[in-house]
Design a protein around this motif. Structure first.
Motif, PDB file in Angstrom:
ATOM      1  N   SER A  69     -12.407   9.389   4.693  1.00  0.00           N
ATOM      2  CA  SER A  69     -12.363  10.239   4.146  1.00  0.00           C
ATOM      3  C   SER A  69     -12.257  11.705   5.842  1.00  0.00           C
ATOM      4  O   SER A  69     -12.178  10.700   6.919  1.00  0.00           O
ATOM      5  CB  SER A  69     -13.603  10.568   4.016  1.00  0.00           C
ATOM      6  N   ILE A  70     -11.995  12.923   5.543  1.00  0.00           N
ATOM      7  CA  ILE A  70     -12.189  13.477   6.447  1.00  0.00           C
ATOM      8  C   ILE A  70     -13.503  14.536   6.155  1.00  0.00           C
ATOM      9  O   ILE A  70     -14.004  14.671   5.053  1.00  0.00           O
ATOM     10  CB  ILE A  70     -11.237  14.900   6.300  1.00  0.00           C
ATOM     11  N   GLU A  84      -7.932   9.611  -0.128  1.00  0.00           N
ATOM     12  CA  GLU A  84      -7.087   9.408  -0.831  1.00  0.00           C
ATOM     13  C   GLU A  84      -6.300  10.295  -1.550  1.00  0.00           C
ATOM     14  O   GLU A  84      -5.854  10.550  -2.890  1.00  0.00           O
ATOM     15  CB  GLU A  84      -7.790   8.787  -1.968  1.00  0.00           C
ATOM     16  N   HIS A  85      -7.222  11.160  -2.066  1.00  0.00           N
ATOM     17  CA  HIS A  85      -7.191  13.023  -2.524  1.00  0.00           C
ATOM     18  C   HIS A  85      -5.600  13.351  -1.378  1.00  0.00           C
ATOM     19  O   HIS A  85      -5.349  14.963  -2.000  1.00  0.00           O
ATOM     20  CB  HIS A  85      -8.087  13.713  -2.463  1.00  0.00           C
ATOM     21  N   ILE A  86      -5.829  13.608   0.032  1.00  0.00           N
ATOM     22  CA  ILE A  86      -4.560  14.420   1.067  1.00  0.00           C
ATOM     23  C   ILE A  86      -3.469  14.127   0.795  1.00  0.00           C
ATOM     24  O   ILE A  86      -3.108  12.473   0.887  1.00  0.00           O
ATOM     25  CB  ILE A  86      -5.981  13.684   2.115  1.00  0.00           C
ATOM     26  N   PHE A 155      -6.110  15.533  15.613  1.00  0.00           N
ATOM     27  CA  PHE A 155      -6.913  15.500  14.863  1.00  0.00           C
ATOM     28  C   PHE A 155      -6.588  15.471  13.749  1.00  0.00           C
ATOM     29  O   PHE A 155      -6.380  14.336  13.227  1.00  0.00           O
ATOM     30  CB  PHE A 155      -7.238  17.218  14.017  1.00  0.00           C
ATOM     31  N   ILE A 156      -4.474  15.578  13.727  1.00  0.00           N
ATOM     32  CA  ILE A 156      -3.570  15.048  12.634  1.00  0.00           C
ATOM     33  C   ILE A 156      -3.186  13.501  13.265  1.00  0.00           C
ATOM     34  O   ILE A 156      -3.176  13.159  12.010  1.00  0.00           O
ATOM     35  CB  ILE A 156      -2.591  15.984  12.515  1.00  0.00           C
ATOM     36  N   ALA A 157      -2.782  13.101  14.172  1.00  0.00           N
ATOM     37  CA  ALA A 157      -2.335  12.259  15.190  1.00  0.00           C
ATOM     38  C   ALA A 157      -3.407  11.046  14.245  1.00  0.00           C
ATOM     39  O   ALA A 157      -3.479  10.043  14.004  1.00  0.00           O
ATOM     40  CB  ALA A 157      -2.240  12.239  16.487  1.00  0.00           C
ATOM     41  N   ALA A 158      -4.621  11.464  14.412  1.00  0.00           N
ATOM     42  CA  ALA A 158      -6.021  10.564  14.406  1.00  0.00           C
ATOM     43  C   ALA A 158      -5.932  10.433  13.026  1.00  0.00           C
ATOM     44  O   ALA A 158      -5.839   9.419  12.239  1.00  0.00           O
ATOM     45  CB  ALA A 158      -7.463  10.977  14.433  1.00  0.00           C
ATOM     46  N   LEU A 159      -5.696  11.310  11.541  1.00  0.00           N
ATOM     47  CA  LEU A 159      -5.277  11.483  10.340  1.00  0.00           C
ATOM     48  C   LEU A 159      -4.350   9.856   9.943  1.00  0.00           C
ATOM     49  O   LEU A 159      -4.280   9.005   9.051  1.00  0.00           O
ATOM     50  CB  LEU A 159      -5.321  12.514   9.793  1.00  0.00           C
TER      51      LEU A 159
END
Length: 159
Positions: A69-70, A84-86, A155-159
């Motif tokens: 999750s975030i 899973e919802h992103i 943040f986007i890269a880690a996601l």
């Protein structure tokens, strides 16, 4: 991985201004009460102090990304967005949210969080502390969530 959520200059100025206003209002009410007038005036500082601390505990402090999750970390608890919802996560500019209206939220005191809306993005939930570093998360439930990590690209890269 943890990402900081620091206040921008505007949020700091609003927070300082509201804090001073609340303090001045509370002191004024207590002075009037101790002068022997208007007992009912004491409700004002109680409401101001309670709302101030409620906002303080609900403000986003940081964001963390786990395998599942975030997490939006707040003193009042963690708000979780399951991976899973992103559906998507993108860095957006301030102009995407500039024309937003607050429908139920906080507009500057310790950040901007709650329910907001605009024509371009529709209904959104904000958990932001600054307006210049924004990430839009779109979920499979068609929810738009706006975050403001200090380092949005990382943040986007880690996601």
């Amino acid at each position: 991985m943890i990402f900081k959520a620091s206040l921008d200059k505007q949020s700091k100025a609003i927070t300082i201004g509201i804090t001073l206003f609340f303090l001045l209002s509370a002191v004024t009410c207590f002075v009037i009460y101790y002068m022997g007038q208007l007992f009912s005036l004491l409700i004002i500082p109680v409401i101001l102090i309670a709302s101030y601390f409620l906002v303080f505990f609900l403000r986003p402090v940081s964001y963390s990304i786990t395998d599942q999750s975030i997490n939006i970390n707040r003193l009042a608890g963690v708000k979780e967005i399951k991976r899973e919802h992103i559906k998507s996560a993108t860095v957006i500019s301030k102009d995407k949210i500039d024309s937003s209206s607050k429908t139920f939220g906080v507009g500057g005191l310790f950040g901007y969080f709650g329910k907001f809306s605009n024509r371009q993005l529709g209904q959104m939930t904000w958990y932001i502390t600054r307006m210049d570093r924004l990430v839009l998360i779109v979920t499979s439930e068609k929810k738009n969530i706006v975050l403001s990590p200090d380092e949005p690209e990382q943040f986007i890269a880690a996601l």
